[in-house]
Design a protein around this motif. Structure first.
Motif, mmCIF file in Angstrom:
data_model
loop_
_atom_site.group_PDB
_atom_site.id
_atom_site.type_symbol
_atom_site.label_atom_id
_atom_site.label_comp_id
_atom_site.label_asym_id
_atom_site.label_seq_id
_atom_site.Cartn_x
_atom_site.Cartn_y
_atom_site.Cartn_z
ATOM 1 N N HIS A 157 20.335 8.065 7.248
ATOM 2 C CA HIS A 157 20.716 9.235 8.319
ATOM 3 C C HIS A 157 20.993 10.885 7.570
ATOM 4 C CE1 HIS A 157 21.825 11.302 11.759
ATOM 5 N NE2 HIS A 157 23.160 11.516 11.407
ATOM 6 N N GLN A 194 17.695 2.930 10.855
ATOM 7 C CA GLN A 194 17.162 3.559 9.433
ATOM 8 C C GLN A 194 16.602 2.130 8.459
ATOM 9 O OE1 GLN A 194 16.840 6.508 8.518
ATOM 10 N NE2 GLN A 194 17.727 7.622 10.041
ATOM 11 N N TYR A 218 21.562 3.978 13.041
ATOM 12 C CA TYR A 218 21.855 3.615 11.651
ATOM 13 C C TYR A 218 21.080 2.417 11.377
ATOM 14 C CZ TYR A 218 25.653 7.213 11.730
ATOM 15 O OH TYR A 218 26.033 8.298 12.159
ATOM 16 N N GLY A 253 22.141 2.611 6.560
ATOM 17 C CA GLY A 253 21.549 3.594 7.613
ATOM 18 C C GLY A 253 22.066 4.879 7.644
#
Length: 175
Positions: free
Chosen positions: A162, A22, A19, A158
């Motif tokens: 995701h 990301q 995360y 994140g």
């Protein structure tokens, strides 16, 4: 508005590394703000007949996935606020599978869920924007692991990124 530095890997459990990655080197507050409108538009563009679609047995539908995103964000926000305010309590984890299972969204439309997401995200943007640098660096304990406020902020961004990617790759591949 302050800039929030990317957290060190020691500031969160390894489970959350994907995360945090990301977000990369982007301005996390700007990303969280942009995600609000972009995600609402993204979900709104999905054909209604796909909302109750699950790509495999024992996987959530898109509607259930949106519930999960809302519930997780609510938990992350609570953790961020608690730790930012200096609360040293060991904050509990949560069973995301049970939360989705126990949520009765049968009366809620996707529009209802998107409105809930929109208000929650707006609330978190306001809260995060008011944290000081000192608050962002505070570390507390959630789900049995130490975590910093800034790590939670990156996880919020994140986590949504995701799941948007999951929806695109697994739920909309044949649309």
């Amino acid at each position: 508005m302050i800039q929030i530095a990317k957290p060190e890997t020691s500031e969160y459990h390894n489970f959350y590394a994907g995360y945090v990655e990301q977000v990369g080197d982007r301005d996390v507050i700007q990303m969280i703000s942009q995600q609000k409108e972009e995600f609402i538009a993204f979900i709104s563009a999905i054909p209604e007949d796909r909302y109750n679609y699950a790509y495999a047995e024992d996987k959530w539908t898109i509607k259930q996935l949106l519930r999960h995103i809302i519930d997780a964000e609510r938990m992350f926000g609570f953790r961020a606020m608690s730790i930012a305010r200096g609360d040293q309590s060991k904050l509990p984890g949560f069973d995301d599978q049970m939360y989705v299972k126990m949520a009765d969204d049968s009366k809620n439309t996707m529009k209802d869920l998107l409105a809930e997401f929109e208000f929650l995200r707006a609330s978190h943007i306001q809260m995060i924007s008011n944290f000081t640098n000192q608050a962002n660096e505070r570390v507390g304990n959630a789900n049995g692991s130490d975590i910093s406020v800034r790590a939670i902020i990156f996880i919020i961004a994140g986590h949504l990124a995701h799941h948007k990617q999951i929806i695109t790759e697994r739920y909309l591949e044949h649309v």
